[in-house]
Write a protein that holds these residues in place. Structure first.
Motif, PDB file in Angstrom:
ATOM      1  N   ASP A 181       0.818  -1.162   0.072  1.00 16.49           N
ATOM      2  CA  ASP A 181      -0.116  -0.038   0.113  1.00 16.49           C
ATOM      3  C   ASP A 181       0.968   1.262  -0.156  1.00 16.49           C
ATOM      4  O   ASP A 181       0.615   2.123  -0.815  1.00 16.49           O
ATOM      5  N   PRO A 182       2.144   1.645   0.973  1.00 15.43           N
ATOM      6  CA  PRO A 182       2.691   2.686   0.812  1.00 15.43           C
ATOM      7  C   PRO A 182       3.569   2.641  -0.634  1.00 15.43           C
ATOM      8  O   PRO A 182       3.589   3.819  -0.993  1.00 15.43           O
ATOM      9  N   ILE A 183       3.832   1.614  -1.318  1.00 17.76           N
ATOM     10  CA  ILE A 183       4.552   1.793  -2.544  1.00 17.76           C
ATOM     11  C   ILE A 183       3.611   2.075  -3.489  1.00 17.76           C
ATOM     12  O   ILE A 183       3.982   2.793  -4.450  1.00 17.76           O
ATOM     13  N   LYS A 184       2.376   1.594  -3.512  1.00 19.86           N
ATOM     14  CA  LYS A 184       1.387   2.025  -4.392  1.00 19.86           C
ATOM     15  C   LYS A 184       1.051   3.493  -4.360  1.00 19.86           C
ATOM     16  O   LYS A 184       0.899   4.054  -5.426  1.00 19.86           O
ATOM     17  N   ALA A 185       1.156   4.065  -3.036  1.00 20.66           N
ATOM     18  CA  ALA A 185       0.945   5.312  -2.935  1.00 20.66           C
ATOM     19  C   ALA A 185       2.113   6.102  -3.809  1.00 20.66           C
ATOM     20  O   ALA A 185       1.820   7.356  -4.509  1.00 20.66           O
TER      21      ALA A 185
END
Length: 330
Positions: A181-185
């Motif tokens: 999730d943080p990488i997708k952001a």
């Protein structure tokens, strides 16, 4: 003839039968070949460096040059070091090549401002290495980052891929869970704030976590792993290299349908040996392979991300048997 003579003859006959049963080789089952047997030699591993597109690329090589080639593609945050124990388990019968990508291991690490750290570029580098080495076809072991590198290579040369060994290497959106999730952001906007937020992924505690999380018996995990990886991550400029790669990983996801089409159209023999407790690439990404490769052999192992570290004793026989059945050997 005396009874004692008869007894001696019977005893000799029984002894001969027992000796014959002990000396006889085990039966060879259909679909197996001789190379599935125990090794009788200890292979020599060579450590070499060549220039590919002007960049020093380090690789490990072992086994007969005229045997079927097995290409081992490593993941983050390590290098071909992750295959140090698997290579000798295969190289008596197979030609094994394990490169380090630029920015990893012993390969050069050009400044990220002058060198494109992308998965497409890595596939081109590996392709160039194989061309230099005269390798015409190969089975690919794909782990973590090795999956998009290897599948991009497969799209370039689908006819060259003889088999796949998939270990915690994703090709399906189901495999990108909460960890991402943080990488997708970061993929969404490429902002400095989101880039800084994922800097923890190159921190020492994260490197150790990748080796130990999901492992039942951590005494089977060599601490030299993070002792090897972390100093390389800590080299000046390497953090930016890794953050560039995390951003570029997002370019792999739109290629998933093409990867899956390759599976369906080429139907490469496939072995899946997956650490099911992995939080980075969980088992949710393993089972979808069977949609496109229904004949794939799936083994979910009770371990984490770097499954070879504590499950080599289970994985090496599975891999060796698979390669023997599907490729044969020298």
């Amino acid at each position: 003839m005396t009874s004692s003579s008869n007894c001696r003859r019977a005893a000799f006959a029984l002894a001969a039968a027992l000796l014959a049963s002990v000396a006889a080789p085990p039966p060879v089952h259909a679909g197996t070949v001789a190379c599935a047997s125990e090794q009788t030699t200890i292979p020599v591993v060579h450590y070499r460096t060549v220039k590919v597109d002007g960049v020093d690329i380090f690789y490990r090589e072992a086994g007969p040059a005229d045997a079927p080639t097995v290409l081992l593609l490593h993941g983050f945050p390590t290098s071909s070091h992750m295959f140090r124990n698997l290579i000798p388990a295969l190289a008596d019968r197979f030609h094994v090549i394990a490169p380090d990508y630029p920015g990893f291991g012993e390969s050069a690490a050009p400044d990220h401002k002058t060198f494109a750290y992308t998965f497409g570029h890595y596939a081109d580098i590996v392709d160039g290495l194989l061309t230099q080495l005269g390798v015409k076809d190969y089975a690919i072991y794909l782990m973590d980052y090795g999956a998009p590198v290897g599948y991009r290579l497969a799209l370039k040369h689908p006819e060259r891929v003889t088999a796949l060994i998939v270990q915690n290497g994703n090709a399906y959106e189901e495999g990108l869970k909460a960890f991402w999730d943080p990488i997708k952001a970061y993929w969404a906007d490429g902002s400095e704030a989101h880039r800084a937020a994922i800097g923890v992924l190159v921190a020492p505690e994260t490197t150790k976590f990748q080796y130990t999380d999901g492992v039942a018996d951590v005494t089977r995990i060599d601490p030299d792993n993070w002792g090897h990886d972390q100093p390389l991550l800590d080299r000046p400029g390497n953090k930016d290299i890794q953050l560039d790669l995390f951003l570029d990983y997002g370019t792999n996801v739109p290629l998933y349908p093409k990867f899956q089409a390759f599976f369906r159209e080429r139907k490469p023999p496939t072995l899946i040996v997956w650490g099911k407790n992995d939080k980075i690439f969980p088992a949710d990404g393993a089972t979808p392979y069977l949609r496109d490769l229904p004949e794939a052999e799936l083994h979910l192992l009770d371990t984490g991300h770097f499954a070879l570290e504590d499950k080599l004793d289970e994985m090496a026989p599975l891999i060796r048997d698979f390669l023997c059945r599907k490729l044969g050997s020298k």
